[in-house]
Design a protein around this motif. Structure first.
Motif, PDB file in Angstrom:
ATOM      1  N   ASP A   1      -1.736  18.249  13.933  1.00 10.27           N
ATOM      2  CA  ASP A   1      -3.063  17.640  13.922  1.00 10.27           C
ATOM      3  C   ASP A   1      -3.118  16.325  13.151  1.00 10.27           C
ATOM      4  OD1 ASP A   1      -3.800  19.826  15.289  1.00 10.27           O
ATOM      5  OD2 ASP A   1      -5.235  20.616  13.820  1.00 10.27           O
ATOM      6  N   LEU A   2      -2.034  15.943  12.484  1.00 14.07           N
ATOM      7  CA  LEU A   2      -2.072  14.748  11.639  1.00 14.07           C
ATOM      8  C   LEU A   2      -2.078  13.481  12.477  1.00 14.07           C
ATOM      9  CD1 LEU A   2       0.425  15.522   8.756  1.00 14.07           C
ATOM     10  CD2 LEU A   2      -1.977  16.100   8.974  1.00 14.07           C
ATOM     11  N   SER A   3      -2.675  12.428  11.916  1.00 17.79           N
ATOM     12  CA  SER A   3      -2.591  11.118  12.558  1.00 17.79           C
ATOM     13  C   SER A   3      -1.206  10.540  12.309  1.00 17.79           C
ATOM     14  CB  SER A   3      -3.646  10.189  11.963  1.00 17.79           C
ATOM     15  OG  SER A   3      -3.259   9.807  10.662  1.00 17.79           O
ATOM     16  N   GLY A   4      -0.883   9.493  13.055  1.00 17.80           N
ATOM     17  CA  GLY A   4       0.426   8.879  12.897  1.00 17.80           C
ATOM     18  C   GLY A   4       0.667   8.425  11.464  1.00 17.80           C
ATOM     19  N   GLY A   5      -0.358   7.833  10.855  1.00 18.51           N
ATOM     20  CA  GLY A   5      -0.216   7.327   9.491  1.00 18.51           C
ATOM     21  C   GLY A   5      -0.016   8.454   8.493  1.00 18.51           C
TER      22      GLY A   5
ATOM     23  N   ASN B   1      -2.714   2.179  10.094  1.00 16.26           N
ATOM     24  CA  ASN B   1      -3.830   1.253   9.828  1.00 16.26           C
ATOM     25  C   ASN B   1      -3.664   0.594   8.459  1.00 16.26           C
ATOM     26  OD1 ASN B   1      -5.484   2.438   7.647  1.00 16.26           O
ATOM     27  ND2 ASN B   1      -5.704   4.143   9.077  1.00 16.26           N
ATOM     28  N   PRO B   2      -4.249  -0.607   8.290  1.00 15.09           N
ATOM     29  CA  PRO B   2      -3.976  -1.418   7.093  1.00 15.09           C
ATOM     30  C   PRO B   2      -4.263  -0.697   5.779  1.00 15.09           C
ATOM     31  CG  PRO B   2      -5.167  -2.710   8.718  1.00 15.09           C
ATOM     32  CD  PRO B   2      -5.127  -1.313   9.241  1.00 15.09           C
ATOM     33  N   THR B   3      -5.332   0.092   5.723  1.00 15.21           N
ATOM     34  CA  THR B   3      -5.661   0.787   4.476  1.00 15.21           C
ATOM     35  C   THR B   3      -4.542   1.743   4.095  1.00 15.21           C
ATOM     36  OG1 THR B   3      -7.873   0.828   5.419  1.00 15.21           O
ATOM     37  CG2 THR B   3      -7.553   1.964   3.329  1.00 15.21           C
ATOM     38  N   LEU B   4      -4.130   2.553   5.067  1.00 10.59           N
ATOM     39  CA  LEU B   4      -3.090   3.529   4.802  1.00 10.59           C
ATOM     40  C   LEU B   4      -1.762   2.828   4.521  1.00 10.59           C
ATOM     41  CD1 LEU B   4      -3.072   6.528   4.592  1.00 10.59           C
ATOM     42  CD2 LEU B   4      -2.484   6.713   6.998  1.00 10.59           C
ATOM     43  N   ALA B   5      -1.532   1.692   5.212  1.00 14.72           N
ATOM     44  CA  ALA B   5      -0.305   0.930   4.975  1.00 14.72           C
ATOM     45  C   ALA B   5      -0.254   0.462   3.524  1.00 14.72           C
ATOM     46  CB  ALA B   5      -0.217  -0.252   5.934  1.00 14.72           C
ATOM     47  N   ASN B   6      -1.415   0.050   3.003  1.00 15.68           N
ATOM     48  CA  ASN B   6      -1.471  -0.364   1.601  1.00 15.68           C
ATOM     49  C   ASN B   6      -1.169   0.800   0.672  1.00 15.68           C
ATOM     50  OD1 ASN B   6      -1.803  -3.074   1.140  1.00 15.68           O
ATOM     51  ND2 ASN B   6      -3.961  -3.025   1.781  1.00 15.68           N
ATOM     52  N   ASP B   7      -1.715   1.988   1.021  1.00 19.29           N
ATOM     53  CA  ASP B   7      -1.410   3.181   0.226  1.00 19.29           C
ATOM     54  C   ASP B   7       0.092   3.437   0.224  1.00 19.29           C
ATOM     55  OD1 ASP B   7      -4.035   3.574  -0.327  1.00 19.29           O
ATOM     56  OD2 ASP B   7      -4.374   5.079   1.246  1.00 19.29           O
ATOM     57  N   ILE B   8       0.689   3.372   1.410  1.00 21.72           N
ATOM     58  CA  ILE B   8       2.124   3.642   1.520  1.00 21.72           C
ATOM     59  C   ILE B   8       2.907   2.655   0.653  1.00 21.72           C
ATOM     60  CG2 ILE B   8       4.097   3.572   3.116  1.00 21.72           C
ATOM     61  CD1 ILE B   8       2.305   4.843   5.225  1.00 21.72           C
TER      62      ILE B   8
ATOM     63  N   PHE C   1       3.892  -7.104   4.622  1.00 23.22           N
ATOM     64  CA  PHE C   1       4.203  -5.850   3.947  1.00 23.22           C
ATOM     65  C   PHE C   1       5.573  -5.924   3.274  1.00 23.22           C
ATOM     66  CE2 PHE C   1       6.247  -1.679   3.995  1.00 23.22           C
ATOM     67  CZ  PHE C   1       5.277  -0.855   3.446  1.00 23.22           C
ATOM     68  N   ILE C   2       6.589  -6.314   4.030  1.00 26.30           N
ATOM     69  CA  ILE C   2       7.958  -6.255   3.504  1.00 26.30           C
ATOM     70  C   ILE C   2       8.200  -7.381   2.501  1.00 26.30           C
ATOM     71  CG2 ILE C   2       9.106  -7.583   5.332  1.00 26.30           C
ATOM     72  CD1 ILE C   2      10.452  -4.305   3.925  1.00 26.30           C
ATOM     73  N   MET C   3       7.579  -8.545   2.753  1.00 25.36           N
ATOM     74  CA  MET C   3       7.761  -9.677   1.843  1.00 25.36           C
ATOM     75  C   MET C   3       7.142  -9.371   0.475  1.00 25.36           C
ATOM     76  SD  MET C   3       9.338 -12.313   3.165  1.00 25.36           S
ATOM     77  CE  MET C   3       9.972 -12.773   4.778  1.00 25.36           C
ATOM     78  N   ASP C   4       6.053  -8.612   0.510  1.00 25.68           N
ATOM     79  CA  ASP C   4       5.365  -8.265  -0.731  1.00 25.68           C
ATOM     80  C   ASP C   4       6.109  -7.180  -1.496  1.00 25.68           C
ATOM     81  OD1 ASP C   4       3.418  -8.206  -2.646  1.00 25.68           O
ATOM     82  OD2 ASP C   4       2.192  -6.741  -1.577  1.00 25.68           O
ATOM     83  N   LEU C   5       6.757  -6.296  -0.748  1.00 28.52           N
ATOM     84  CA  LEU C   5       7.323  -5.092  -1.351  1.00 28.52           C
ATOM     85  C   LEU C   5       8.784  -5.254  -1.766  1.00 28.52           C
ATOM     86  CD1 LEU C   5       6.602  -2.101  -1.943  1.00 28.52           C
ATOM     87  CD2 LEU C   5       7.431  -1.552   0.340  1.00 28.52           C
ATOM     88  N   ALA C   6       9.568  -5.889  -0.894  1.00 30.27           N
ATOM     89  CA  ALA C   6      11.020  -5.802  -1.056  1.00 30.27           C
ATOM     90  C   ALA C   6      11.619  -7.016  -1.755  1.00 30.27           C
ATOM     91  CB  ALA C   6      11.681  -5.620   0.312  1.00 30.27           C
TER      92      ALA C   6
END
Lengths: 268, 374
Positions: free
Chosen positions: A165-169, A197-204, A227-232
């Motif tokens: 039942d979970l969403s992809g995110g 989605n962007p919100t969940l991506a930020n959480d991740i 995402f990757i430039m900010d994180l890695a």
């Protein structure tokens, strides 16, 4: 999770967790991986980018053992794992996730999470019958760990949901949490925010950063540039099966070869 | 009595639909008992049917380990059943080609050893490959075993079959039909409790993961080949035990039952009952046998006799119709698996531990209760 255990494990090991040497893989006439040598330092979040067809996924499959390489070596903590099966590599501390996680039919989130830790005593039929209380005790510990981890990832309320039942995110979050319960030396994430989605991506992003601050090493493939430039840091750029360059996000952003090969002349 | 009913409702029944299913089964049981008391149904016949249902339930439980848990497509249920039946018949019947006349215990032991050996033999080349390879190889195995038993008549008595198989526990002060029914109930109880323990565990969870996504299980460090082999061997051994039991139930065995149809009845029973559910496997087997055996009597009903058609051969049609209805109205089967992968003591204990350890536990506690009622 357990800082003492982590520090203890860390002392005896070199500072390069993962190393590939001249990895090669061809599919028929197509050379997908052409002499790739990379190193991932302990404690880093190393990014891996490259245009479609650059050989990122192939390289992941070679590193994790799902593909057999034609030439070259993979070492984890200085130990050559080139000849090991995927599950043996996972037990050496090299654990990966998949780009499109499949739902586990008939399993709740709790049950799906509990597959992570391992090897568990209760995976042996003999132990189930002859040291049942040890198994139960270990199960209780793992269940508690699962609950804490899900709460930390802010999906504690999903623990009894069928995982179908979970969403992809949400599934991506469960995947990340489950991979982390294997207590890996390095986590290979294959597009952790694709289709999220962007919100969940930020959480991740936040959770990956948190785990990293506690010492977890990551190697991440991601198409989402901000995402990757900010994180890695560092970021490895692949193109046509070869390492094009490696450097900090700023270096990658301003590198002419990268702009030409990957960004098609436009800025990130 | 109330303790028993609350145990039943907590461990077996999960929701309203399941309550209706169990109520229906209970009603049928009552009708059968009334039938016996009023003399409509012979007790001996009913006990034989119970033994038959029990044997099919064992086969379904065996297939459920392989298909329901590990996702292994085994089309040689009849072959493993036949291996068990022939091991029992050859070793225990005084007039079998081997002429040994051993105690039935040796028949059961041989059934276990030989079936495990054959399962390993067929598993080694196929379980490392994609799931379809086992499907193909097991179809072949079923025919090979049948052909061997049919043609090597110096060893197996071929198509004439083996008779004179001794009854089980004939010293018990029960009728022979009652004894075999009791034996099968004990066998099912043992197998069911064994499977309940191995399924509600990390072992069961790894198998279920393999079924959905084998690569994921590998990526998490699980030796999937080893797990699949264990599931395949356990399932095959249970099937062989069912076969050995059948030899002592029917007292005669020949190769005509080793046909693919037997295998597919078991597949139907597992799918009908709910793939991956041990409760479902037992109920599914009972439903399939009820239809198969019940349709024998259709022609005895006066109304149908006046129609002048033979309805009994239509039993496969009834089974097919039922499958369609189930797939339409209850896709996951009559009693689908739910919360069957964690040992209750570990799970409840984990919840209680959480209650004392952190403030968020009430949430977890209600959530886990909600899971049971879902």
């Amino acid at each position: 999770m357990n800082d003492d255990a982590y520090e203890g494990a860390r002392l005896g090991k070199s500072d390069v967790v993962l190393k590939t040497t001249d990895l090669e893989k061809a599919f028929g006439g197509l050379v997908a991986t052409d002499g790739v040598s990379i190193e991932v330092d302990r404690g880093t979040i190393t990014g891996m980018i490259g245009p479609n067809g650059a050989g990122k996924s192939t390289l992941f499959n070679l590193i994790s053992g799902f593909y057999e390489n034609d030439a070259g070596h993979v070492t984890v903590n200085g130990e050559d794992v080139t000849d090991l099966e995927p599950h043996e590599r996972a037990r050496k501390g090299l654990v990966r996730t998949f780009q499109t996680p499949r739902r586990l039919e008939g399993m709740s989130v709790r049950e799906a999470m509990l597959v992570g830790p391992g090897p568990q005593k209760g995976e042996s039929i003999f132990s189930l019958f002859f040291s049942g209380s040890d198994v139960t005790e270990e199960e209780r510990g793992n269940i508690e760990q699962t609950r804490e981890l899900l709460e930390r990832f802010e999906i504690g309320h999903l623990i009894d949901q069928p995982s179908t039942d979970l969403s992809g995110g949400q599934m991506k979050l469960v995947e990340l949490a489950r991979a982390f319960t294997t207590n890996p030396d390095i986590l290979l994430l294959d597009e952790p925010v694709a289709g999220v989605n962007p919100t969940l991506a930020n959480d991740i992003k936040r959770f990956i950063r948190e785990l990293n601050e506690e010492g977890q090493t990551f190697l991440i493939i991601e198409h989402d540039m901000p995402f990757i430039m900010d994180l890695a840091d560092p970021i490895i750029v692949l193109d046509q099966g070869k390492v094009l360059m490696e450097g900090s996000p700023d270096e990658v952003r301003s590198d002419d070869r990268v702009i030409e090969a990957y960004l098609g002349g436009a800025g990130p | 009595m109330s303790a028993v009913s609350s145990w039943v409702s907590e461990t077996l029944v999960r929701d309203a639909t399941e309550r209706r299913i169990f109520a229906t089964l209970g009603l049928i049981t009552v009708l059968l008992v009334v039938g016996v008391l009023t003399g409509v149904i012979g007790p001996r016949f009913l006990l034989f049917q119970i033994a038959l249902v029990g044997m099919y339930a064992l086969l379904s439980l065996g297939l459920n380990v392989q298909w329901g848990y590990a996702g292994l497509i085994n089309f040689s249920v009849a072959a493993f059943w036949g291996i068990g039946a022939y091991c029992a018949a050859l070793l225990t019947a005084p007039n079998s080609p081997l002429g040994l006349g051993l105690h039935p215990v040796f028949g059961f032991l041989a059934a276990i050893v030989v079936s495990a050996f054959v399962a390993v033999l067929i598993g080694i080349p196929t379980l490392r490959l994609r799931e379809d390879y086992l499907a193909i190889a097991s179809l072949g195995l079923a025919e090979v075993i049948r052909a061997i038993i049919l043609n090597e008549d110096q060893w197996t008595a071929g198509s004439s079959g083996i008779s004179g198989i001794p009854e089980l526990l004939s010293w018990l002060p029960l009728t022979d039909a009652a004894t075999t029914a009791a034996v099968v109930v004990v066998l099912i109880a043992v197998v069911y409790l064994f499977l309940r323990r191995v399924h509600r565990s990390p072992w069961g969870r790894v198998l279920r993961t393999i079924r959905s996504d084998e690569d994921l299980a590998k990526a998490l460090g699980k030796n999937t080949y080893q797990f699949k082999m264990q599931a395949f061997v356990i399932g095959s051994v249970i099937m062989a035990v069912a076969g050995a039991f059948y030899a002592h139930l029917n007292l005669y065995i020949d190769p005509s039952d080793l046909v693919p149809l037997t295998t597919f009845y078991i597949w139907i029973a597992v799918i009908l009952g709910g793939t991956g559910s041990n409760r479902g496997a037992v109920v599914g087997a009972a439903v399939v046998i009820a239809i198969r055996e019940g349709t024998r009597f259709l022609n005895d009903i006066g109304f149908i006799q006046t129609l002048g058609v033979d309805l009994a051969p239509l039993r496969l049609l009834f089974v097919g119709g039922l499958i369609i209805l189930i797939m339409r109205f209850r896709q996951d089967g009559l009693l689908p698996p739910k919360d069957e992968l964690i040992w209750p003591a570990a799970r409840d204990g984990g919840g209680a531990g959480g209650a004392s350890a952190s403030g968020a536990a009430p949430d977890g506690g209600t959530a886990s209760n909600g899971g049971d009622d879902r």
